[in-house]
Design a protein around this motif. Structure first.
Motif, PDB file in Angstrom:
ATOM      1  N   VAL A  48      54.501  78.398  34.672  1.00  0.00           N
ATOM      2  CA  VAL A  48      55.097  80.445  35.016  1.00  0.00           C
ATOM      3  C   VAL A  48      56.553  80.341  34.877  1.00  0.00           C
ATOM      4  CG1 VAL A  48      55.320  82.048  36.446  1.00  0.00           C
ATOM      5  CG2 VAL A  48      52.911  81.355  35.873  1.00  0.00           C
ATOM      6  N   ARG A  49      57.159  79.402  34.928  1.00  0.00           N
ATOM      7  CA  ARG A  49      58.757  78.486  35.614  1.00  0.00           C
ATOM      8  C   ARG A  49      59.068  78.621  34.191  1.00  0.00           C
ATOM      9  NH1 ARG A  49      60.534  77.662  41.170  1.00  0.00           N
ATOM     10  NH2 ARG A  49      58.505  77.331  43.200  1.00  0.00           N
ATOM     11  N   LEU A  50      58.713  77.963  33.212  1.00  0.00           N
ATOM     12  CA  LEU A  50      58.744  77.216  32.278  1.00  0.00           C
ATOM     13  C   LEU A  50      59.035  78.830  31.438  1.00  0.00           C
ATOM     14  CD1 LEU A  50      59.870  75.632  30.767  1.00  0.00           C
ATOM     15  CD2 LEU A  50      58.185  75.060  29.966  1.00  0.00           C
ATOM     16  N   LEU A  51      57.965  79.395  30.800  1.00  0.00           N
ATOM     17  CA  LEU A  51      57.586  80.814  30.582  1.00  0.00           C
ATOM     18  C   LEU A  51      59.080  81.247  31.457  1.00  0.00           C
ATOM     19  CD1 LEU A  51      53.907  80.650  30.408  1.00  0.00           C
ATOM     20  CD2 LEU A  51      55.683  80.569  28.392  1.00  0.00           C
ATOM     21  N   LEU A  52      59.370  81.850  31.930  1.00  0.00           N
ATOM     22  CA  LEU A  52      59.991  82.289  32.906  1.00  0.00           C
ATOM     23  C   LEU A  52      61.222  82.053  32.514  1.00  0.00           C
ATOM     24  CD1 LEU A  52      58.204  83.811  36.200  1.00  0.00           C
ATOM     25  CD2 LEU A  52      58.992  84.741  34.465  1.00  0.00           C
ATOM     26  N   ALA A  53      61.896  81.063  32.431  1.00  0.00           N
ATOM     27  CA  ALA A  53      62.711  80.265  31.939  1.00  0.00           C
ATOM     28  C   ALA A  53      62.677  80.620  30.436  1.00  0.00           C
ATOM     29  CB  ALA A  53      63.052  78.738  32.493  1.00  0.00           C
ATOM     30  N   GLY A  54      62.059  80.647  29.826  1.00  0.00           N
ATOM     31  CA  GLY A  54      62.229  81.139  28.355  1.00  0.00           C
ATOM     32  C   GLY A  54      62.284  82.268  28.351  1.00  0.00           C
ATOM     33  N   GLY A  55      62.280  83.235  29.425  1.00  0.00           N
ATOM     34  CA  GLY A  55      62.374  84.740  28.200  1.00  0.00           C
ATOM     35  C   GLY A  55      61.486  85.290  28.324  1.00  0.00           C
ATOM     36  N   ALA A  56      60.455  84.875  29.411  1.00  0.00           N
ATOM     37  CA  ALA A  56      58.990  85.456  29.480  1.00  0.00           C
ATOM     38  C   ALA A  56      59.933  87.164  29.867  1.00  0.00           C
ATOM     39  CB  ALA A  56      57.688  85.108  29.864  1.00  0.00           C
ATOM     40  N   ARG A  57      58.896  88.152  29.899  1.00  0.00           N
ATOM     41  CA  ARG A  57      59.024  89.515  30.867  1.00  0.00           C
ATOM     42  C   ARG A  57      57.980  89.431  31.582  1.00  0.00           C
ATOM     43  NH1 ARG A  57      59.565  93.128  25.373  1.00  0.00           N
ATOM     44  NH2 ARG A  57      58.237  94.715  26.410  1.00  0.00           N
ATOM     45  N   VAL A  58      58.054  89.928  32.157  1.00  0.00           N
ATOM     46  CA  VAL A  58      56.840  90.469  33.929  1.00  0.00           C
ATOM     47  C   VAL A  58      57.077  92.284  33.722  1.00  0.00           C
ATOM     48  CG1 VAL A  58      58.113  88.498  35.012  1.00  0.00           C
ATOM     49  CG2 VAL A  58      59.032  90.983  35.034  1.00  0.00           C
ATOM     50  N   THR A  59      57.359  92.759  32.654  1.00  0.00           N
ATOM     51  CA  THR A  59      56.892  94.537  33.015  1.00  0.00           C
ATOM     52  C   THR A  59      55.919  94.602  32.063  1.00  0.00           C
ATOM     53  OG1 THR A  59      59.345  94.465  31.280  1.00  0.00           O
ATOM     54  CG2 THR A  59      59.284  94.574  33.773  1.00  0.00           C
ATOM     55  N   ILE A  60      56.221  93.966  30.845  1.00  0.00           N
ATOM     56  CA  ILE A  60      54.481  93.599  30.110  1.00  0.00           C
ATOM     57  C   ILE A  60      53.049  94.043  30.764  1.00  0.00           C
ATOM     58  CG2 ILE A  60      53.384  92.872  28.202  1.00  0.00           C
ATOM     59  CD1 ILE A  60      55.960  91.249  27.142  1.00  0.00           C
ATOM     60  N   ARG A  61      52.200  94.775  30.489  1.00  0.00           N
ATOM     61  CA  ARG A  61      51.072  95.008  30.649  1.00  0.00           C
ATOM     62  C   ARG A  61      50.403  94.935  29.847  1.00  0.00           C
ATOM     63  NH1 ARG A  61      51.260  97.764  35.168  1.00  0.00           N
ATOM     64  NH2 ARG A  61      53.413  98.766  36.014  1.00  0.00           N
ATOM     65  N   ASN A  62      48.900  94.769  30.093  1.00  0.00           N
ATOM     66  CA  ASN A  62      48.365  94.311  29.224  1.00  0.00           C
ATOM     67  C   ASN A  62      47.073  95.619  28.779  1.00  0.00           C
ATOM     68  OD1 ASN A  62      46.387  94.500  32.170  1.00  0.00           O
ATOM     69  ND2 ASN A  62      45.797  92.801  31.916  1.00  0.00           N
ATOM     70  N   HIS A  63      45.796  95.168  28.084  1.00  0.00           N
ATOM     71  CA  HIS A  63      45.205  96.388  28.177  1.00  0.00           C
ATOM     72  C   HIS A  63      44.647  97.105  28.832  1.00  0.00           C
ATOM     73  CE1 HIS A  63      46.199  95.353  24.015  1.00  0.00           C
ATOM     74  NE2 HIS A  63      45.398  94.796  23.604  1.00  0.00           N
TER      75      HIS A  63
ATOM     76  N   ALA B  23      54.932 101.565  19.252  1.00  0.00           N
ATOM     77  CA  ALA B  23      53.234 101.553  19.155  1.00  0.00           C
ATOM     78  C   ALA B  23      53.123 100.368  19.515  1.00  0.00           C
ATOM     79  CB  ALA B  23      54.056 101.343  17.703  1.00  0.00           C
ATOM     80  N   PHE B  24      53.707  99.004  19.838  1.00  0.00           N
ATOM     81  CA  PHE B  24      52.864  98.053  20.627  1.00  0.00           C
ATOM     82  C   PHE B  24      52.295  98.625  21.583  1.00  0.00           C
ATOM     83  CE2 PHE B  24      53.395  94.736  23.419  1.00  0.00           C
ATOM     84  CZ  PHE B  24      52.729  93.548  21.796  1.00  0.00           C
ATOM     85  N   ALA B  25      52.697  99.529  22.488  1.00  0.00           N
ATOM     86  CA  ALA B  25      51.876 100.231  23.497  1.00  0.00           C
ATOM     87  C   ALA B  25      50.816 101.601  23.386  1.00  0.00           C
ATOM     88  CB  ALA B  25      53.788 100.537  25.006  1.00  0.00           C
ATOM     89  N   GLY B  26      51.151 101.603  22.661  1.00  0.00           N
ATOM     90  CA  GLY B  26      49.703 102.525  21.821  1.00  0.00           C
ATOM     91  C   GLY B  26      50.502 103.936  22.211  1.00  0.00           C
ATOM     92  N   HIS B  27      51.745 104.781  22.955  1.00  0.00           N
ATOM     93  CA  HIS B  27      52.357 105.971  22.512  1.00  0.00           C
ATOM     94  C   HIS B  27      53.080 106.844  21.843  1.00  0.00           C
ATOM     95  CE1 HIS B  27      52.886 103.901  26.724  1.00  0.00           C
ATOM     96  NE2 HIS B  27      54.142 103.576  26.262  1.00  0.00           N
ATOM     97  N   ALA B  28      51.602 107.306  21.462  1.00  0.00           N
ATOM     98  CA  ALA B  28      51.168 108.339  20.226  1.00  0.00           C
ATOM     99  C   ALA B  28      52.851 108.779  20.653  1.00  0.00           C
ATOM    100  CB  ALA B  28      50.316 108.463  19.981  1.00  0.00           C
ATOM    101  N   GLU B  29      52.769 109.993  21.459  1.00  0.00           N
ATOM    102  CA  GLU B  29      53.279 111.190  21.009  1.00  0.00           C
ATOM    103  C   GLU B  29      54.975 111.058  22.051  1.00  0.00           C
ATOM    104  OE1 GLU B  29      52.886 114.725  21.523  1.00  0.00           O
ATOM    105  OE2 GLU B  29      51.124 114.074  21.054  1.00  0.00           O
ATOM    106  N   VAL B  30      55.682 109.572  22.204  1.00  0.00           N
ATOM    107  CA  VAL B  30      56.804 108.853  22.074  1.00  0.00           C
ATOM    108  C   VAL B  30      57.242 108.622  20.055  1.00  0.00           C
ATOM    109  CG1 VAL B  30      57.921 106.742  22.276  1.00  0.00           C
ATOM    110  CG2 VAL B  30      56.699 107.976  24.245  1.00  0.00           C
ATOM    111  N   VAL B  31      56.012 107.739  19.580  1.00  0.00           N
ATOM    112  CA  VAL B  31      56.345 108.266  18.298  1.00  0.00           C
ATOM    113  C   VAL B  31      56.539 109.405  17.534  1.00  0.00           C
ATOM    114  CG1 VAL B  31      54.848 107.016  15.458  1.00  0.00           C
ATOM    115  CG2 VAL B  31      54.798 105.435  18.188  1.00  0.00           C
TER     116      VAL B  31
END
Length: 704
Positions: free
Chosen positions: A116-131, A239-247
């Motif tokens: 976790v520490r290494l991925l965060l240092a590598g720029g991993a985003r914590v705000t992404i949501r799964n399905h 598109a990645f998040a599935g927000h059709a109305e935003v598209v």
């Protein structure tokens, strides 16, 4: 020993030997995993390095869950492997197709604190949501991983009021800040936050704040700007998040001159378009919104997958079927781009021309004079520049779409005027869309040409089947009536449910067939030709002259016609094999049918003539273009037309007529005129005159 067995046995020496012997570092093994995924999941750092050195792909996802080698390394917690994969360009925030998990989420779930520490240092985003709409922090809290949760919470905030308001989806505050002068394209500074290098529009698109997206676009936010580590457009994010109305908000028409979202921008890391991103995560509504907005269906990712192939790979069956149907009816770019080898072959053939003996007469009575033909072909071989013609054609949005089993190629010139009328113009033989190169801009942008902007048209220029880059039919039945039906579908696909039509020669036949289809699709038609059939009755001198012109044509100029009616394939052998023969077959018509006053090259330049001749040559359409005569000449007759009609006659055309005859044929004739000059190729010869005739016709037809 196989490569997989050597990896599982942690036998780096055997792995090295196998790779040197040609073992495939990409070949899938157990469960569809690549050797790199297996080694990463087992924490085999040395073997991972060997595989990477052999070219193993860090982007590949296994088919069952859609996980990458970095996901496997995050699960195993091996920081050395994670570091090596990141150093080789692995995508730190790539989400698995089935779960929507990033490598960070997998590390959290497997309680791999160091990972976790290494991925965060590598720029991993914590705000992404799964399905399931869970973030990595949600997963840590659920599993009571307090230390990891603390790491994920430790993110500094920066005072950016507009960014903060966008993140919160606070529409009122966003509007207030914009009104106060906030910079709509400001960027989140790079300080290690998941939102680094995002614009407000990118954040709003990612988080599904549709109303905020609309306000930002209205305020001038640029939808082309890239966001975040992945360099994604706002369309990618939505598109990645599935927000059709935003598209839909991003792709809605905006003010003239405003920046337009690039639907087909491809990510630098994976080659994904926004449509790929929507498909990858099974977001069917977002995918449909992108397709409806015109997203290309033929672009491949860095692994070569089109959106449909990606849907098939992840077994999104309904989405794959939808995309397959969309591919069948899609409008695709199809520029003119003939290979240099074809142009070299043309010049070589011209240099080897076997010339007939010169004619024993001193005029054109036996056909094209030898001296004129040699001069034309010498210029064609040594001085003519097809690439200049290609560039002009490619400036007119050349595209193709499949209609009634045939690829139909067309040019499309949209008017800058918001109230422009859609217009389809159809050429004939031996013409092409090149005839309209001068007149199309006049019709599309009358303001720029000193005319009334209310007379503006969105101009669509299809090539007849078997002409230009339109497909050559493999079967019979493509007469004017069928072509007209195809044009209705073409216009519908372009968003033009109601339109007007214009044409001459075979374009007259197609346009008149469109007039027969009539409302609601076809509102009015205009023709710069009025064929006579020898059955008309003359009541005055003008009509007698018209009948005599028809008799003269049949007696002296119709040899080509009889050959193409009876044996288009036979003449095709000669013309397809000899560029000099193809040129002579068409060049003669320029002399006979244009209003040139003695020399056709004083009216149309050699380059203009050769543009058209070269198009016939390079496309190999001598036989296929001639077949429209075999298909239709002896059977086609103009249908009854009830919509408004305009007729404009040019004095050197192959047919002449009278107002009386036009009124008898067209009871709703709204415009008739006999022009002082011009011939069969009116749009080419006298574009200004014909443009005004078209404007006058449809002005009267549509504003009555």
């Amino acid at each position: 020993m196989t490569l997989e067995l050597a990896i599982r046995a942690d036998d780096a020496a055997t792995v090295s030997d196998l790779l040197e012997a040609g073992a495939d570092p990409h070949g899938p093994g157990s469960g569809g995993q690549t050797p790199l995924m297996i080694a990463a999941g087992l924490g085999r750092a040395t073997i991972v390095e060997l595989l990477l050195a052999a070219g193993a792909d860090v982007f590949t996802a296994e088919p069952r869950m859609g996980a990458t080698a970095l996901h496997r390394a995050a699960q195993s917690g091996d920081t050395e492997v994670i570091g090596r994969l990141l150093d080789h360009g692995a995508l730190v925030d790539q989400q698995s197709a089935r779960l929507g998990h990033t490598p960070l989420m997998d590390a959290v779930q497997h309680k791999q604190e160091a990972a976790v520490r290494l991925l965060l240092a590598g720029g991993a985003r914590v705000t992404i949501r799964n399905h399931w709409q869970e973030t990595a922090l949600d997963l840590a809290r659920r599993d009571e991983s307090d230390i990891i949760a603390g790491l994920l919470r430790a993110r500094p905030e920066r005072p950016q009021p507009l960014v903060s308001a966008v993140r919160a989806g606070d529409l009122g505050e966003v509007e207030r800040l914009i009104a106060a002068g906030a910079a709509v394209d400001e960027r989140v500074p790079a300080t290690g936050d998941p939102d680094d290098d995002y614009t407000p529009l990118g954040l709003a698109a990612r988080d599904g704040h549709t109303a905020v997206v609309r306000v930002l676009i209205a305020a001038g936010a640029d939808p082309r700007r890239l966001n975040g580590l992945m360099g994604a457009t706002p369309a990618h994010e939505a598109a990645f998040a599935g927000h059709a109305e935003v598209v839909r908000a991003l792709t809605a028409p905006g003010p003239i001159g405003a920046p337009v979202v690039d639907l087909d921008a491809q990510g630098a890391y994976n080659g994904f378009t926004a449509l790929h991103d929507a498909v990858w995560h099974g977001h069917e509504e977002a995918a449909r919104a992108l397709v409806e907005a015109g997203a290309r269906l033929d672009l491949g990712t860095h692994t070569g997958h089109t959106p449909r192939q990606l849907a098939e790979l992840y077994e999104y069956d309904d989405l794959a079927r939808y995309l397959a149907e969309a591919e069948r009816t899609a409008i695709r770019p199809r520029p003119f781009a003939f290979p240099q080898a074809a142009l070299d072959d043309l010049r070589e053939r011209l240099a080897r021309t076997r010339w007939p003996a010169p004619e024993p007469v001193r005029d054109w009575s036996q056909g094209v004079p030898s001296a004129r033909m040699r001069a034309l072909c010498d210029y064609w071989r040594d001085d003519y520049d097809w690439r200049a013609c290609e560039a002009r054609l490619n400036a007119l949005d050349p595209s193709v779409t499949r209609i009634d089993g045939l690829d139909i190629h067309f040019l499309h010139l949209r008017s800058p005027e918001p109230g422009a009328t859609p217009l389809v113009m159809t050429h004939g033989w031996p013409g092409s869309v090149l005839e309209f190169g001068k007149i199309a801009p006049m019709l599309a942008d009358p303001r720029a040409h000193g005319a009334d902007p209310q007379d503006a048209f969105h101009v669509v220029l299809p090539s007849l089947p078997g002409f230009g880059l339109s497909e050559q039919p493999a079967g019979t039945g493509w007469g004017p009536e069928r072509i007209a039906r195809a044009w209705v579908e073409l216009m519908r696909r372009l968003g033009y449910d109601r339109f007007v039509a214009q044409g001459g020669d075979w374009g007259h036949a197609v346009t008149t067939a469109l007039g027969g289809i009539g409302e609601p699709a076809v509102r009015a038609v205009h023709s710069n030709m009025f064929p006579t059939y020898g059955t008309e009755h003359a009541v005055d001198e003008q009509e007698e002259r018209a009948l005599q012109r028809g008799r003269d044509f049949q007696a002296n100029e119709s040899g080509y016609q009889h050959e193409q009616i009876q044996s288009p394939q036979t003449i095709g052998y000669a013309l397809t094999d000899s560029p000099a023969g193809q040129a002579a077959w068409i060049y003669e018509k320029y002399e006979q049918w244009t209003d040139h006053g003695g020399d056709p090259e004083t009216l149309l330049s050699r380059d203009e003539m050769l543009d058209n001749i070269t198009l016939y040559w390079l496309t190999g359409t001598a036989a296929s273009s001639a077949r429209i005569y075999w298909e239709s000449f002896r059977s086609y007759r103009d249908p009854k037309v009830e919509v408004p009609v305009g007729v404009s006659l040019f004095p050197r055309d192959i047919y002449l007529a009278s107002r009386r005859w036009a009124e008898e044929k067209y009871p709703n004739l709204v415009h008739y005129n006999e022009l002082p000059r011009g011939g069969h190729f009116a749009a080419w010869e006298q574009p200004g005159l014909l443009a005004e005739e078209i404007r006058a016709t449809f002005r009267r037809a549509l504003r009555r």
